[in-house]
Design a protein around this motif. Structure first.
Motif, PDB file in Angstrom:
ATOM      1  N   VAL A   1       0.849  -1.203   0.000  1.00 43.27           N
ATOM      2  CA  VAL A   1       0.000   0.000   0.000  1.00 43.27           C
ATOM      3  C   VAL A   1       0.885   1.254   0.000  1.00 43.27           C
TER       4      VAL A   1
ATOM      5  N   THR B   1      -7.981   7.074  -4.676  1.00 40.60           N
ATOM      6  CA  THR B   1      -8.849   6.777  -3.550  1.00 40.60           C
ATOM      7  C   THR B   1      -8.347   5.509  -2.854  1.00 40.60           C
ATOM      8  N   TYR B   2      -8.851   5.290  -1.645  1.00 37.42           N
ATOM      9  CA  TYR B   2      -8.521   4.065  -0.933  1.00 37.42           C
ATOM     10  C   TYR B   2      -8.903   2.843  -1.777  1.00 37.42           C
TER      11      TYR B   2
ATOM     12  N   PRO C   1     -11.080  -0.735   0.410  1.00 36.76           N
ATOM     13  CA  PRO C   1     -10.854   0.625   0.900  1.00 36.76           C
ATOM     14  C   PRO C   1     -10.575   0.702   2.400  1.00 36.76           C
ATOM     15  N   ARG C   2     -11.285  -0.083   3.187  1.00 38.61           N
ATOM     16  CA  ARG C   2     -11.074  -0.037   4.643  1.00 38.61           C
ATOM     17  C   ARG C   2      -9.687  -0.526   5.029  1.00 38.61           C
TER      18      ARG C   2
ATOM     19  N   VAL D   1      -6.985  -0.438   3.137  1.00 37.95           N
ATOM     20  CA  VAL D   1      -6.035   0.587   2.703  1.00 37.95           C
ATOM     21  C   VAL D   1      -6.069   1.761   3.680  1.00 37.95           C
ATOM     22  N   GLY D   2      -7.265   2.181   4.082  1.00 37.82           N
ATOM     23  CA  GLY D   2      -7.385   3.271   5.051  1.00 37.82           C
ATOM     24  C   GLY D   2      -6.714   2.929   6.367  1.00 37.82           C
TER      25      GLY D   2
ATOM     26  N   MET E   1      -2.973   3.231   5.943  1.00 40.80           N
ATOM     27  CA  MET E   1      -2.571   4.636   5.902  1.00 40.80           C
ATOM     28  C   MET E   1      -2.631   5.245   7.299  1.00 40.80           C
TER      29      MET E   1
ATOM     30  N   TRP F   1       0.807  10.766   2.346  1.00 39.56           N
ATOM     31  CA  TRP F   1      -0.501  10.284   2.774  1.00 39.56           C
ATOM     32  C   TRP F   1      -1.651  11.094   2.203  1.00 39.56           C
TER      33      TRP F   1
ATOM     34  N   VAL G   1      -3.670   9.782  -0.920  1.00 43.16           N
ATOM     35  CA  VAL G   1      -4.601   8.647  -0.832  1.00 43.16           C
ATOM     36  C   VAL G   1      -5.810   9.163  -0.076  1.00 43.16           C
TER      37      VAL G   1
ATOM     38  N   ARG H   1     -10.419   9.904   0.260  1.00 46.97           N
ATOM     39  CA  ARG H   1     -11.796   9.430   0.174  1.00 46.97           C
ATOM     40  C   ARG H   1     -12.328   9.667  -1.239  1.00 46.97           C
TER      41      ARG H   1
END
Length: 128
Positions: A25, A39-40, A52-53, A55-56, A59, A68, A71, A73
């Motif tokens: 990532v 986006t994530y 996405p979660r 990846v979030g 991060m 950071w 990347v 929303r």
């Protein structure tokens, strides 16, 4: 959410090592050109794993050493609690923004996702 929610590793890492998924990532985050964002979900799709979660979460836990602010929303809303720091980076890099309307809380702009989003291809620098 804990590190257990990250996609599984091979289990052969020292306990203080960065999980392999997190490394991947962060490598993607470093590839995103200045003035562009992913986006994530884009990052997860690029990697072909996670979502996405995940990846979030990477991060949030490990993203401080990479760009950071690139990347984001999918709706272009700046990262809550980090809006001003991110906004400084976006303005310095020339990232396309949509100015906030007077009704927007704090009048913080959003990212112009149509122009700022990077698909992972060769970047022409034209914010297309």
């Amino acid at each position: 959410m804990s590190e257990e929610s990250l996609p599984p590793d091979d289990g052969h890492q020292p306990p203080d090592a960065l999980p392999a998924y997190a490394e991947r990532v962060l490598e993607v985050a470093e590839l995103i050109p200045p003035g562009r964002v992913m986006t994530y979900g884009d990052v997860a799709e690029w990697l072909g794993e996670g979502g996405p979660r995940q990846v979030g979460r990477v991060m949030a836990l490990y993203g401080g050493a990479v760009p950071w602010w690139r990347v984001v929303r999918a709706d272009g809303v700046l990262l809550p609690g980090h809006e001003l720091r991110a906004l400084g980076h976006y303005r310095a890099e020339g990232t396309p923004l949509r100015e906030a309307g007077r009704a927007a809380e704090g009048h913080v702009p959003r990212l112009d996702m149509g122009r700022a989003r990077w698909d992972g291809g060769v970047d022409t620098g034209g914010h297309t």
